[in-house]
Write a protein that holds these residues in place. Structure first.
Motif, mmCIF file in Angstrom:
data_model
loop_
_atom_site.group_PDB
_atom_site.id
_atom_site.type_symbol
_atom_site.label_atom_id
_atom_site.label_comp_id
_atom_site.label_asym_id
_atom_site.label_seq_id
_atom_site.Cartn_x
_atom_site.Cartn_y
_atom_site.Cartn_z
ATOM 1 N N TYR A 70 0.869 -1.184 0.000
ATOM 2 C CA TYR A 70 0.000 0.000 0.000
ATOM 3 C C TYR A 70 0.900 1.226 0.000
ATOM 4 C CZ TYR A 70 -3.228 3.523 1.820
ATOM 5 O OH TYR A 70 -3.980 4.654 1.991
ATOM 6 N N PHE A 71 0.746 2.084 -1.022
ATOM 7 C CA PHE A 71 1.616 3.244 -1.166
ATOM 8 C C PHE A 71 0.891 4.572 -0.952
ATOM 9 C CE2 PHE A 71 3.736 0.009 -3.897
ATOM 10 C CZ PHE A 71 4.893 -0.116 -3.155
ATOM 11 N N GLY A 72 -0.318 4.548 -0.419
ATOM 12 C CA GLY A 72 -1.041 5.782 -0.137
ATOM 13 C C GLY A 72 -2.344 5.884 -0.907
ATOM 14 N N LYS A 73 -3.133 6.897 -0.535
ATOM 15 C CA LYS A 73 -4.484 7.062 -1.070
ATOM 16 C C LYS A 73 -4.535 7.237 -2.586
ATOM 17 C CE LYS A 73 -6.562 9.078 3.036
ATOM 18 N NZ LYS A 73 -7.281 10.209 3.576
ATOM 19 N N SER A 74 -3.606 7.944 -3.150
ATOM 20 C CA SER A 74 -3.685 8.256 -4.580
ATOM 21 C C SER A 74 -2.982 7.223 -5.462
ATOM 22 C CB SER A 74 -3.100 9.643 -4.851
ATOM 23 O OG SER A 74 -1.732 9.658 -4.496
ATOM 24 N N GLU A 75 -2.377 6.210 -4.853
ATOM 25 C CA GLU A 75 -1.629 5.201 -5.605
ATOM 26 C C GLU A 75 -2.386 3.879 -5.635
ATOM 27 O OE1 GLU A 75 1.260 5.838 -7.182
ATOM 28 O OE2 GLU A 75 1.121 7.906 -6.494
ATOM 29 N N ARG A 102 -7.121 1.560 -6.005
ATOM 30 C CA ARG A 102 -6.441 2.706 -5.399
ATOM 31 C C ARG A 102 -6.612 2.634 -3.898
ATOM 32 N NH1 ARG A 102 -4.271 6.362 -8.790
ATOM 33 N NH2 ARG A 102 -5.161 6.500 -10.850
ATOM 34 N N GLY A 103 -5.585 3.101 -3.193
ATOM 35 C CA GLY A 103 -5.643 3.097 -1.729
ATOM 36 C C GLY A 103 -6.779 3.978 -1.238
ATOM 37 N N GLY A 104 -7.259 3.693 -0.079
ATOM 38 C CA GLY A 104 -8.397 4.447 0.434
ATOM 39 C C GLY A 104 -8.245 4.840 1.856
#
Length: 103
Positions: free
Chosen positions: A76-81, A101-103
């Motif tokens: 998991y690389f963050g909300k926008s990735e 996408r991450g949430g």
């Protein structure tokens, strides 16, 4: 007519399958299929989740046994990735898939 039908079937089958990534970027490093898990851990750190990939086989005595044939690591690389699903077998990356996408 047959070629058109084949193209439509191929496109429909691709729509239902997850997007393959073949590579993933961790900060400034690139990880690709065929790289080792040691290299991935050095460049990307620990995954969010590690899941065993199991199958069930019957042994010579007729008993059903569980055989672990690999692992699926989730990054998991963050909300926008996009999340990344990495399949690992015998310490080698065999598949990299894009997740949601991450949430």
């Amino acid at each position: 007519m047959n070629n058109t039908r084949n193209v439509i079937v191929m496109l429909l089958s691709l729509m239902g399958s997850p997007a393959l990534a073949d590579a993933m970027r961790c900060k400034n490093a690139l990880i690709t299929e065929g790289d080792s898990t040691a290299e991935m851990l050095l460049k990307c750190g620990q995954p969010l989740l590690r899941e065993a990939l199991n199958r069930y086989e019957q042994n010579q005595y007729g008993h059903v046994i569980t055989v672990q044939y690999g692992e699926r690591w989730t990054y998991y690389f963050g909300k926008s990735e996009f999340m990344r699903f990495v399949t690992v077998r015998n310490g080698i990356i065999t598949e990299i898939e894009n997740g949601p996408r991450g949430g």
